[in-house]
Design a protein around this motif. Structure first.
Motif, short mmCIF file in Angstrom:
data_model
loop_
_atom_site.label_atom_id
_atom_site.label_comp_id
_atom_site.label_asym_id
_atom_site.label_seq_id
_atom_site.Cartn_x
_atom_site.Cartn_y
_atom_site.Cartn_z
N GLY A 173 -5.22 16.42 5.26
CA GLY A 173 -4.33 17.44 4.61
C GLY A 173 -2.98 16.93 4.56
N ARG A 174 -2.71 15.85 4.25
CA ARG A 174 -1.64 15.20 4.39
C ARG A 174 -1.55 13.84 3.32
N GLN A 175 -0.40 13.54 3.03
CA GLN A 175 -0.32 11.95 2.24
C GLN A 175 -0.34 11.08 3.06
N LEU A 176 -1.29 9.94 2.63
CA LEU A 176 -1.64 8.63 3.53
C LEU A 176 -0.61 7.77 2.89
N LEU A 177 -0.14 6.88 3.68
CA LEU A 177 0.67 5.70 3.21
C LEU A 177 -0.31 4.47 3.26
N VAL A 178 -0.42 3.65 2.07
CA VAL A 178 -1.22 2.60 2.06
C VAL A 178 -0.58 1.27 2.12
N GLU A 179 -0.78 0.40 2.89
CA GLU A 179 0.06 -1.02 3.09
C GLU A 179 -0.64 -2.03 2.42
N ASN A 180 0.25 -2.65 1.58
CA ASN A 180 -0.03 -3.94 0.93
C ASN A 180 -0.55 -4.89 2.17
N LEU A 181 -1.48 -5.97 1.62
CA LEU A 181 -2.14 -6.83 2.62
C LEU A 181 -1.53 -8.16 2.81
N SER A 182 -1.67 -8.88 3.97
CA SER A 182 -1.32 -10.39 3.55
C SER A 182 -2.57 -10.95 3.63
N SER A 183 -2.83 -11.89 2.73
CA SER A 183 -4.13 -12.65 2.32
C SER A 183 -4.09 -14.18 2.53
N TYR A 184 -5.21 -14.83 3.01
CA TYR A 184 -5.16 -16.13 3.01
C TYR A 184 -5.97 -16.71 1.87
N GLY A 238 1.15 7.26 -0.58
CA GLY A 238 2.65 6.77 -0.63
C GLY A 238 2.06 5.33 -0.13
N ILE A 239 3.16 4.54 -0.38
CA ILE A 239 3.02 2.94 -0.21
C ILE A 239 3.91 2.48 1.18
N LEU A 240 3.21 1.80 2.04
CA LEU A 240 3.96 1.21 3.32
C LEU A 240 4.23 -0.23 2.85
N PHE A 241 5.32 -0.44 2.68
CA PHE A 241 5.71 -1.81 1.93
C PHE A 241 6.05 -2.80 3.05
N ASP A 242 4.79 -3.87 3.38
CA ASP A 242 5.00 -4.89 4.59
C ASP A 242 5.74 -6.15 3.61
N VAL A 243 6.92 -6.43 4.13
CA VAL A 243 7.62 -7.21 3.31
C VAL A 243 7.40 -8.78 3.72
N GLU A 244 6.96 -8.64 5.23
CA GLU A 244 6.25 -10.05 5.52
C GLU A 244 5.23 -10.22 4.89
N ASN A 245 4.29 -9.45 4.74
CA ASN A 245 2.93 -9.40 3.98
C ASN A 245 3.10 -10.16 2.65
N LEU A 246 4.18 -9.48 2.07
CA LEU A 246 4.49 -10.00 0.66
C LEU A 246 4.88 -11.56 0.59
N TYR A 247 5.61 -11.82 1.72
CA TYR A 247 6.22 -13.00 1.79
C TYR A 247 5.02 -14.13 2.10
N VAL A 248 3.91 -13.82 3.01
CA VAL A 248 2.76 -14.69 3.19
C VAL A 248 2.14 -14.79 1.90
N ASN A 249 2.16 -13.93 1.06
CA ASN A 249 1.22 -14.02 0.05
C ASN A 249 1.66 -15.00 -1.15
N VAL A 250 3.17 -14.80 -1.16
CA VAL A 250 4.02 -15.84 -2.19
C VAL A 250 3.56 -17.00 -1.79
N ARG A 251 3.68 -17.45 -0.32
CA ARG A 251 3.63 -18.82 -0.07
C ARG A 251 2.12 -19.14 0.16
N VAL A 276 7.47 4.39 -2.36
CA VAL A 276 7.55 3.58 -1.10
C VAL A 276 8.33 4.36 0.00
N LYS A 277 7.44 4.50 0.99
CA LYS A 277 8.00 5.48 2.03
C LYS A 277 8.53 4.81 3.35
N GLU A 278 8.04 3.42 3.52
CA GLU A 278 8.41 2.74 4.76
C GLU A 278 8.17 1.21 4.34
N TYR A 279 9.07 0.40 5.35
CA TYR A 279 8.97 -0.93 5.28
C TYR A 279 8.43 -1.52 6.52
#
Lengths: 279, 258
Positions: free
Chosen positions: A138-149, A173-186, A204-207
């Motif tokens: 009965g509420r919004q879920l925040l979904v977090e982007n993933l770090s991938s190998y 909503g989105i939980l934006f994990d900035v480190e996960n994005l960085y891992v994926n960039v690299r 985007v509701k949270e980092y």
């Protein structure tokens, strides 16, 4: 019944609260914007839940899941969902989040956060499951982007496009994990600017911020280091593009003394304030 | 389609099968095989950590290094079945019974069984205290018909070894200078959950005999009579007081319990 501190996340820095710090936090009540805990550690009841409810009297709590398996191809685990629903009822969390990943398929369970191909088929599948979870809670879920190998050669869109479409279809909503994005960039050569551009800013509701390790050239999302300068830099860029949001320091392995975590949170807080002041 | 992709991925991680061709082959600085190896390590590492979390005494008894070896063997034979890592490792006692390198440590499986009972007890929901006020409303002449309900966390464990003493000697803050006599025959350990604390205590044979029959749903009168036949020294009042205080007995009914 104890009074919850607040039911919305303040736009400040918080820390991931883990067992080694429960007692110190409850005894010293340090100045912290909010805390985030892993859902599965509080399923059932007993001492863990009692501790969390005491924490809840002093800090807004965000419930962060690692076991739901939003993209798993086995049916959503009814027992898991029911435990989460019960936990939400007693904790009255300020946010509830899960990862954009899978952990179970073909009779196998892999207790990890695993990537999947970003296809239209997967999108329809994940959207159905996100809706199921949101309806149940009965509420919004925040979904977090993933770090991938690794990545799938037959993906039809990027993770950013996938998340944007998931938001459009489910209202999550989105939980934006900035480190996960960085891992994926690299690791995968993901285009950070395009990823950030693709996210609907209002969703985007949270980092999240954390430290990684390197194994044989691969950045592994181990949450066992301080936030690296490159990730702080990316975080500052994200703040300029999307604006300030509640920001969490995650540390899950080789967990340091509480003041070290607080110090990391203070660094995030400075950047949040600088962003708000338009600097 | 998606299911095939994920199942093949899972088999590569859990069973070590060759990485399927569905993945991009190369990532800047490493090949796909490295990525799979990272996921395999994560998988094994997470299950090792779950075992270490549930079995801290076993880990102390065999040492961290040997525990890693033991966990690696266990993980190979026991793939995870639950997304909740706290559910992992129920079969460790059985595994240790058949694990050749620890056959000399004959008490290990029973200590593992005790630790698992404690681990399960730790995460169970709270139960109410035994309601003495409600008991007063029942006519004393009907007491013998009562069925007593025990806390779901409550478990009686039998062993040829003093597992309760071994467990207590390896708790945080315990005196490191201890001597435990391994011989001495049959022992009984009781796991209970008064409030939110997990408790391990020794149980007398008479109390254990009585409690096991109560747990099986036999009425208070019949249970007590049978126990007294075998153990004339059994003290019902003392047992009741102790087991209510330990929150082992939590409820009662005049009807058979479900």
């Amino acid at each position: 019944m104890s009074q919850p501190a607040s039911q919305t996340l303040p736009c400040t820095a918080g820390i991931g609260l883990r067992a080694p710090h429960y007692r110190e936090v409850l005894e010293t009540l340090p100045q912290l914007g909010w805390v985030e805990v892993h859902n599965e550690n509080f399923f059932g009841g007993g001492a863990p839940l009692h501790t969390l409810l005491r924490v809840r009297e002093h800090y807004p709590v965000s419930l962060h899941g690692v076991g739901m398996g939003l993209a798993s191809t086995t049916p959503l685990d009814e027992a898991h969902l029911s435990e989460l629903s019960k936990l939400c009822d007693v904790v009255q969390p300020a946010a509830v989040s899960e990862h954009l990943c899978w952990n179970s398929a073909g009779g196998w369970v892999v207790n990890d956060l695993l990537p999947f191909p970003y296809t239209r088929e997967a999108l329809a599948h994940v959207a159905r499951r996100v809706e199921q979870v949101q309806e149940r809670l009965g509420r919004q879920l925040l979904v977090e982007n993933l770090s991938s190998y690794l990545s799938f050669s037959h993906s039809e869109m990027t993770e950013g496009e996938f998340l944007a479409e998931l938001v459009r279809r489910t209202g999550c909503g989105i939980l934006f994990d900035v480190e996960n994005l960085y891992v994926n960039v690299r690791n995968l050569g993901v285009d950070a600017e395009a990823f950030i551009r693709d996210l609907p800013p209002d969703a985007v509701k949270e980092y999240h911020l954390a430290g990684y390790s390197v194994r044989d050239g691969c950045l592994v999302d181990t949450h066992d280091h301080p936030v690296y300068p490159e990730v702080w830099e990316l975080y500052e860029y994200v703040l300029r593009q999307l604006g300030p949001r509640p920001t969490l320091i995650e540390w899950d392995s080789s967990i340091p003394a509480l003041p070290v975590l607080m110090g990391e949170a203070a660094k995030a807080q400075q950047r949040l304030e600088a962003c708000r002041a338009g600097r | 389609m998606l299911d095939d992709d994920l199942t093949r991925f899972a088999r590569a991680i859990v069973c070590g099968e060759a990485p399927p061709t569905q993945f991009d082959a190369w990532y800047g600085e490493y090949p796909v095989a490295t990525a799979i190896e990272v996921y395999r390590n994560n998988y094994r590492g997470n299950l090792h950590d779950a075992l270490a979390g549930a079995y801290p005494v076993i880990q102390q008894l065999v040492g961290e290094e040997f525990f890693r070896y033991l966990a690696r063997n266990f993980v190979e034979q026991h793939p995870s079945r639950s997304a909740n890592l706290h559910h992992y490792g129920a079969e460790l006692a059985d595994f240790l019974s058949g694990f050749a390198p620890v056959q000399e440590l004959a008490y290990l499986p029973d200590v593992a069984a005790l630790e698992w009972a404690c681990h399960v007890a730790y995460f169970l929901a709270d139960e109410p205290m035994f309601d003495l006020g409600r008991l007063m409303q029942i006519a004393p002449e009907r007491y013998s018909e009562l069925r007593l309900r025990t806390h779901p966390a409550c478990q009686v464990l039998r062993s040829n070894y003093p597992v309760s003493a071994i467990w207590h000697a390896h708790q945080p803050g315990a005196d490191s200078d201890f001597r435990i006599e391994l011989e001495g025959g049959h022992r009984l350990a009781l796991v209970s959950r008064p409030g939110d604390a997990v408790q391990v205590s020794e149980l007398s044979p008479a109390d254990a005999d009585w409690l096991l029959r109560i747990q099986a749903g036999v009425s208070l009168g019949e249970t007590t009579a049978v126990t007294l036949e075998q153990f004339p020294e059994f003290d019902l009042q003392a047992a009741l007081l102790k087991l209510v205080a330990q929150q082992v007995l939590i409820d009662f009914s005049l009807e058979p319990l479900p």
